[in-house]
Design an enzyme around this catalytic site. Structure first.
Site, short mmCIF file in Angstrom:
data_model
loop_
_atom_site.label_atom_id
_atom_site.label_comp_id
_atom_site.label_asym_id
_atom_site.label_seq_id
_atom_site.Cartn_x
_atom_site.Cartn_y
_atom_site.Cartn_z
N ILE A 460 45.58 -6.08 4.13
CA ILE A 460 46.87 -6.35 4.78
C ILE A 460 48.04 -6.00 3.86
CG2 ILE A 460 45.96 -8.08 6.36
CD1 ILE A 460 46.85 -10.27 4.44
N GLU A 699 48.56 -16.07 -2.39
CA GLU A 699 49.32 -17.27 -2.02
C GLU A 699 50.13 -17.87 -3.17
OE1 GLU A 699 47.93 -17.03 1.83
OE2 GLU A 699 46.72 -16.71 0.05
#
Length: 732
Positions: A460, A699
């Protein structure tokens, strides 16, 4: 020696992207392709009374208008609409019936020979509604307990708080945010002559999309294949299949033609989002700053039809040592679409509130913010009662503070100036889980010495193609240009969703083990050759270097991989593994950690605010590719600046509708907002987390950034803004 892991290598897919040869879901073309455009609800709750499509059907090139009145058969049970990332409840069913559940809900699909004709015709569809009372205000809806299991309270937090000599009690809020990746969601469904479907989808898991549409439309194994070779950013928006893929498959089955549905930028605001969250923190401490009590209460939003939950409060029981902790998480059901995981879901919200409260505690106790956190450092996750497999957070504080120059900070608010500008220095901790999921990979060695490794994972924009190529190349001692990694295809070995920072750990482990298994097969094949110099060799006696199998004790005894295959009469050799977490992990808590240091400049007269410097020190185990990893942290920091200062999707509660549903009015950081960003990767060895020792970095880069900025704003101005984003009106 072919050492690739740990090197800052360029992206292997970079040339395809910069030359425009990388094809995305909305770019695959076939003869006779048709285009679908969704018609979205203009009310927040009710039902459709009538749907007038005559004007739309009269537009030249329009071939159909689909709605709940004429769609193909769809599954009847909720279970058929669940996916790998579903929340508890009854998932949304596009075009299923006449019920309107939220403003922006797709109610019809216009299909035409061109996108322009479809979009114009969609504007001509007329809907009549029976409106019902809606509620989209989190503070006006009676909450209910979230189904997520919270850690049991430990000690007596309320009594300990009441008895603590230093106390902080404060409320914090964060607004709705929308993902807005550069590539909008799109699906191109190619209808094959035999009735089969080839589906190109923007997704974080091709397997998830395949299972989802197969269950909804009753497709048998082999009826469909999903491909997603490139994704132009997703950040969680592609974890669940979005409605455009359902509409595209529906139209292809109905028309027996190929169909593409691409969402407009405005329609990108008509599905999941980061939830609006209200949080209340109570921290009690001794005079020296030792935490005696933590109470963290969260109210989050969810839809009427699903209970969306995140790990928001848990971080307050895990990041620091405290023997008296009470956590609570409530949900308010609203007439909006179900929220959706967004980069560092839960943690970025819960740690924002916790780290702002910790800064307020440091001020109340007159302790340096870094020293307060060092004082309360815990090598154990008290929520789980387990030691961390590794936690180099203290090194993050030390190295981050040194690089930033924290020792020069005057602790008094409004004490640091540069001309007309107030200077503020703030910091915060960050944390994220280091998860490991079951994953499979296959490695195939060809007679020319090239290696193909495959797994149905995704890229992604994180660099999956590159790091998997590095892991495979190093495992079998090959140059990078001899290795090809394949992903984004449901015909490949199974992989989990790409999200949660667990792709390198999970798929990378499978890739490493598949290549090691292939190496063992290669040795066995070489041992069977006539007069083999490896006949008596054990696996520990050999190494794989420069495309050769060779004896460690005698490097001159070596055979090229292609030579082994040729002499054995095999055109290729392959190995497939199913990798699973090691049982030893269960005895430990695993996570990545960060310390973020921020400088802000505030114009006292105008209230204008700029983040002028950020230092982010990251402990994320072994870093496979420092270049792509730094790219991930920088992206996270930029988003953290957006979260702190810019991003907010605003609701008109009278209409139950998001108002600023475009990039003109939904503010994100631009180049002028971003100044000096510095990333440090702290050395961290971890043999328990996974065979690679890697924890992932997608993250952790955003966690703590917004809190560090808010804390720096307080230091600069003496004003504590607890409601994100920190805008000019809140400062003046």
């Amino acid at each position: 020696m072919n050492m690739h892991v740990g090197k800052p290598l360029n992206r292997v897919d970079g040339p395809l992207k910069v030359t425009g040869r990388a094809q995305y879901a909305g770019e695959f073309n076939v003869p006779g392709l048709t285009y679908g455009v969704a018609v979205n609800s203009t009310i927040a709750k009710g039902r459709v009374l009538s749907l007038d499509t005559d004007a739309a059907l009269a537009v030249e090139g329009v071939v159909a208008v689909l709605s709940h009145l004429n769609r193909p058969h769809m599954a009847a049970y909720d279970e058929s609409y669940e996916d790998m990332d579903s929340a508890d409840g009854a998932p949304f069913r596009p075009l299923y019936n006449d019920r309107v559940l939220y403003s922006g809900q797709p109610l019809a699909l216009v299909v035409a020979e061109s996108f322009e004709a479809a979009r114009y015709a969609a504007s001509l569809v007329r809907l009549e509604y029976e409106e019902a009372h809606h509620q989209t205000d989190i503070q006006r809806e009676t909450p209910h307990p979230a189904p997520a299991e919270l850690p049991e309270p430990r000690g007596d937090a309320d009594a300990a708080f009441a008895a603590a000599p230093v106390r902080v009690e404060a409320a914090y809020s964060s607004p709705v945010e929308h993902h807005n990746p550069m590539e909008p969601h799109a699906s191109t469904v190619i209808y094959q002559p035999d009735g089969g479907l080839t589906i190109y989808d923007k997704t974080q898991s091709a397997l998830n999309t395949l299972e989802f549409v197969s269950h909804i439309f009753g497709l048998a194994d082999g009826d469909a294949r999903v491909l997603s070779p490139f994704v132009g950013g997703a950040f969680g928006s592609g974890l669940r299949p979005q409605y455009q893929v359902v509409l595209a498959v529906m139209a292809a089955l109905h028309l027996k033609r190929s169909v593409r549905v691409t969402l407009t930028r405005q329609q990108m605001f008509t599905f999941g989002h980061r939830p609006h969250t209200l949080q209340r923190l109570k921290l009690g401490a001794e005079a020296d700053g030792s935490l005696k009590a933590v109470v963290h209460e969260v109210l989050g939003e969810t839809s009427r039809f699903e209970d969306f939950t995140e790990h928001v409060a848990e971080w307050s029981g895990a990041l620091y040592h405290c023997d008296n902790v009470r956590l609570d998480y409530q949900l308010a059901s609203l007439d909006l679409y179900t929220p959706l995981d967004m980069r560092a879901p839960g943690a970025v919200l819960g740690i924002y509130a916790l780290e702002c409260a910790m800064d307020e505690l440091a001020v109340a106790a007159k302790i340096d913010p870094v020293q307060l956190r060092v004082k309360n450092f815990s090598p154990i996750n008290q929520n789980e009662g387990k030691p961390y497999s590794s936690k180099q957070l203290l090194a993050c504080y030390e190295q981050g503070a040194e690089r930033f120059g924290w020792s020069r900070r005057n602790p008094e608010p409004r004490s640091m100036r540069e001309g007309e500008q107030l200077i503020g220095w703030g910091m915060a901790s960050g944390a994220w889980e280091a998860m490991l999921m079951p994953a499979s990979a296959k490695a195939t060695l060809a007679i020319d010495g090239s290696l193909v490794v495959a797994s149905a994972t995704a890229d992604i924009g994180t660099g999956t193609y590159t790091v998997m190529t590095q892991i495979a190349a190093e495992a079998l001692g090959l140059p990078m240009d001899k290795v090809t990694f394949k992903l984004g295809d449901t015909s490949l070995p199974k992989a989990p969703l790409e999200g949660g920072s667990f792709t390198v750990s999970s798929v990378g482990t499978a890739v490493k083990q598949a290549c090691e298994a292939l190496g063992e097969k290669l040795l066995e094949t070489a041992q069977k050759l006539e007069h083999s110099p490896f006949a008596e060799a054990e696996p520990a006696d050999v190494e794989f270097v420069d495309g050769q199998l060779r004896l460690k004790a005698d490097p001159h005894t070596a055979m090229a991989y292609g030579e082994i295959l040729r002499k054995s009469g095999s055109p290729s050799l392959d190995a497939q593994v199913d990798a699973k977490p090691d049982a030893e992990r269960d005895r430990y808590s695993t996570g990545s950690h960060a310390a973020v240091f921020v400088e802000v400049k505030v114009d006292e007269a105008l209230g204008t605010l700029q983040v002028s410097r950020v230092v982010s020190a990251i402990a994320a185990g072994r870093v496979i590719n420092p270049k792509t990893a730094e790219n991930q942290i920088l992206g996270g920091v930029v988003w953290g600046i957006g979260m702190a200062l810019h991003e907010e999707t605003q609701l008109d509660h009278r209409l139950g509708r998001f108002m600023n549903h475009s990039l003109a009015e939904y503010h994100i950081p631009v180049q002028a907002d971003i100044q000096a960003l510095d990333v440090i990767f702290v050395e961290e060895q971890d043999r328990i987390v996974n065979p690679l020792g890697s924890k992932g970095v997608g993250e952790i880069g955003i966690v703590g950034v917004a809190a560090a900025i808010a804390n720096a704003v307080y230091h600069a101005t003496g004003k504590r803004v607890r409601d994100l984003p920190i805008t000019l009106d809140k400062l003046l």
